[in-house]
Design an enzyme around this catalytic site. Structure first.
Site, PDB file in Angstrom:
ATOM      1  N   HIS A 137       0.867  -1.181   0.000  1.00 35.02           N
ATOM      2  CA  HIS A 137       0.000   0.000   0.000  1.00 35.02           C
ATOM      3  C   HIS A 137       0.904   1.232   0.000  1.00 35.02           C
ATOM      4  O   HIS A 137       1.727   1.386   0.908  1.00 35.02           O
ATOM      5  CB  HIS A 137      -0.896  -0.001   1.239  1.00 35.02           C
ATOM      6  CG  HIS A 137      -1.835  -1.177   1.272  1.00 35.02           C
ATOM      7  ND1 HIS A 137      -3.105  -1.139   0.761  1.00 35.02           N
ATOM      8  CD2 HIS A 137      -1.659  -2.456   1.708  1.00 35.02           C
ATOM      9  CE1 HIS A 137      -3.690  -2.320   0.892  1.00 35.02           C
ATOM     10  NE2 HIS A 137      -2.829  -3.146   1.473  1.00 35.02           N
ATOM     11  N   HIS A 161      -8.759 -10.415  -1.173  1.00 39.54           N
ATOM     12  CA  HIS A 161      -8.719 -10.191   0.277  1.00 39.54           C
ATOM     13  C   HIS A 161      -9.963 -10.902   0.825  1.00 39.54           C
ATOM     14  O   HIS A 161     -11.080 -10.549   0.476  1.00 39.54           O
ATOM     15  CB  HIS A 161      -8.763  -8.686   0.544  1.00 39.54           C
ATOM     16  CG  HIS A 161      -8.967  -8.305   1.978  1.00 39.54           C
ATOM     17  ND1 HIS A 161      -7.981  -7.713   2.739  1.00 39.54           N
ATOM     18  CD2 HIS A 161     -10.049  -8.418   2.784  1.00 39.54           C
ATOM     19  CE1 HIS A 161      -8.457  -7.476   3.963  1.00 39.54           C
ATOM     20  NE2 HIS A 161      -9.709  -7.897   4.015  1.00 39.54           N
ATOM     21  N   ASP A 211       2.317  -6.895   2.390  1.00 44.28           N
ATOM     22  CA  ASP A 211       1.104  -6.138   2.739  1.00 44.28           C
ATOM     23  C   ASP A 211       1.527  -4.856   3.479  1.00 44.28           C
ATOM     24  O   ASP A 211       0.882  -4.433   4.439  1.00 44.28           O
ATOM     25  CB  ASP A 211       0.120  -6.964   3.576  1.00 44.28           C
ATOM     26  CG  ASP A 211      -1.283  -6.336   3.590  1.00 44.28           C
ATOM     27  OD1 ASP A 211      -1.501  -5.332   2.886  1.00 44.28           O
ATOM     28  OD2 ASP A 211      -2.155  -6.852   4.317  1.00 44.28           O
ATOM     29  N   HIS A 255       1.119   3.552   8.257  1.00 48.21           N
ATOM     30  CA  HIS A 255       0.124   4.442   8.857  1.00 48.21           C
ATOM     31  C   HIS A 255       0.827   5.531   9.635  1.00 48.21           C
ATOM     32  O   HIS A 255       1.943   5.337  10.140  1.00 48.21           O
ATOM     33  CB  HIS A 255      -0.802   3.666   9.800  1.00 48.21           C
ATOM     34  CG  HIS A 255      -1.791   2.800   9.076  1.00 48.21           C
ATOM     35  ND1 HIS A 255      -2.798   3.305   8.285  1.00 48.21           N
ATOM     36  CD2 HIS A 255      -1.907   1.455   9.010  1.00 48.21           C
ATOM     37  CE1 HIS A 255      -3.504   2.311   7.769  1.00 48.21           C
ATOM     38  NE2 HIS A 255      -2.981   1.172   8.181  1.00 48.21           N
TER      39      HIS A 255
END
Ligand code: DOR
Ligand code: ZN
Ligand code: ZN
Length: 421
Positions: A57, A174, A300, A304
């Site tokens: 991500h 997912h 993955d 954050h």
């Protein structure tokens, strides 16, 4: 340029060799010490085919405060990744050719690892209407995924697999039945009871794994299962493969390294989706990698911001910043513990993802792109999130001692990362 006296990880074994790189390709594989001319001394170092992470991500566009394509690219090459594929749960979602092109362009501007976007299965990841797949394929998406969610409507998912296959794309699934997860934030078991945190059962993941396998089998199409975390999910995939279903699967270092014990003190850095599970699951995931049920290792990578993570557990965002620890964790947990050989690790981190997505690279052979990861397998180091170049410092591995240090990352013959001395 010659990479001299390296222990080179070929598909069939590790051999000392000199790699002659010309025009961004591996031009010639020579015997150790045979190559003349300008060289980089790789004595004592191991050269892997550049690692490929088919599940990261990058948060751009929309969440640049968590990560940008540039910082994610820096993190990738520091972790030894020469190619990464980024998930579409950005803002706006990568669900059309314009956003896909933007990601490709920003990846080229960063100019480090090769960045491949993954397109959303449905518009806005709302689970209602298929996105415009043809345009995204032309813009460079290498797969489709609703990652972060499951496409709840089974008929829509079947149509997605059909349309994806018309464009030679695979769906990366997912697997999470939202009605069963029902707001669960950790695995349902001893530690959810101990902490009072709401749990989520294995079946929430397994039911969707089973559904995707059934769809793939009935349509005669391939499907790829994301981040497998349950022993029962591993078994479903093993059985499907045995009867010839075109299913492939990935897992992440945290699923074969940690258990839900990591959440006992409410550390939000151990909050991830799917959740960390039990020892039985951890061992089954490792066994799945060993016997080929699980094809590849992905991170993955879910960076954050402190403001999203360092809050009360139930409110913290799910995810682990994984690019800078994946190789060392995998080497330490799998190779040093005899689950995989070094060649086996290269298969899981390079060759298999290239094969699953049809990407160029993934192995060291004459004529292949000179995408190389050069590592010191003997070097022991301690994970320190403060040293991550990713904006996401969220890792449950801080303070952990690991083996295997990336020294240099080469993409198309150019050195994109070199450890400072
Ligand atoms: O832990 C996760 N984080 N799991 C996902 O499926 C999504 C990801 C994210 O985007 O943060
Ligand atoms: Zn996911
Ligand atoms: Zn993900």
């Amino acid at each position: 340029m010659i990479f001299k006296n390296a222990d080179v990880v070929f598909e069939d074994g590790v051999r000392r060799a000199d790699l002659l790189v010309e025009g961004g390709k591996i031009a010639k594989i020579l015997g150790a010490g045979e190559g003349g001319g300008p060289f980089i001394d790789c004595t004592g170092l191991t050269v892997f085919p550049g690692f490929i992470d088919m599940h990261v991500h990058l948060r751009e566009p929309g969440f640049e405060y968590k990560e940008t394509i540039e910082t994610g690219s820096m993190s990738a090459v520091k972790g030894g990744f020469t190619q990464i594929c980024c998930m579409p749960n950005t803002k706006p979602v990568i669900d059309n050719k314009v956003v896909a092109r933007y990601v490709v362009m920003r990846g080229k501007e960063a100019g480090l690892a090769k960045i491949h976007p993954i397109g959303a299965i449905t518009e806005g990841q709302r689970g209602e209407t298929l996105s415009a797949i043809g345009g995204m394929k032309a813009a460079g998406v290498v797969a489709l995924s609703e990652d972060g969610k499951t496409v709840a409507n089974t008929k829509l998912m079947a149509n997605a697999m059909l349309y994806a296959s018309d464009f030679s794309l695979k769906c990366l699934c997912h697997c999470e039945d939202a009605s069963l997860v029902d707001g669960g934030v950790v695995h349902e078991g001893y530690y959810s009871t101990l902490t009072g945190l709401k749990g989520s059962v294995r079946a929430a993941e397994d039911i969707v794994i089973a559904r995707e396998i059934c769809l793939a089998e009935s349509l005669g199409l391939p499907v790829h299962i994301c981040h497998v975390s349950t022993y029962s999910g591993v078994q479903l995939i093993r059985e499907a493969k045995a009867r010839g279903v075109a299913v492939t699967a990935e897992t992440c270092p945290h699923y074969f390294t940690l258990t839900d014990e990591a959440i006992k003190d409410f550390d939000p850095n151990a909050k991830v989706n799917p959740p960390l599970r039990e020892e039985r699951d951890r061992l089954a995931v490792a066994e799945g990698l060993k016997d080929g049920t699980i094809d590849c290792i992905v991170t993955d990578h879910a960076p954050h911001h402190e403001d999203d993570k360092n809050v009360e557990f139930a409110y913290a965002a799910f995810g682990i910043s994984g690019l800078e620890t994946s190789f060392a964790l995998s080497y330490t947990e799998l190779v040093k513990k005899n689950v995989l050989t070094i060649c086996g690790l290269a298969e899981k981190m390079s060759a298999a993802p290239a094969r699953i997505l049809g990407l160029e690279g993934g192995r060291i052979a004459e004529g292949m792109p000179a995408d190389l990861t050069i590592a010191d397998l003997g070097e022991k180091w301690t994970v320190d999130p403060a040293k991550f170049v990713s904006k996401g410092k969220n890792t449950p591995f801080g303070g952990r001692e690991v083996y295997g240090r990336v020294k240099m990352t080469v993409v198309d013959g150019e050195i994109k990362y070199r450890e400072e001395l």
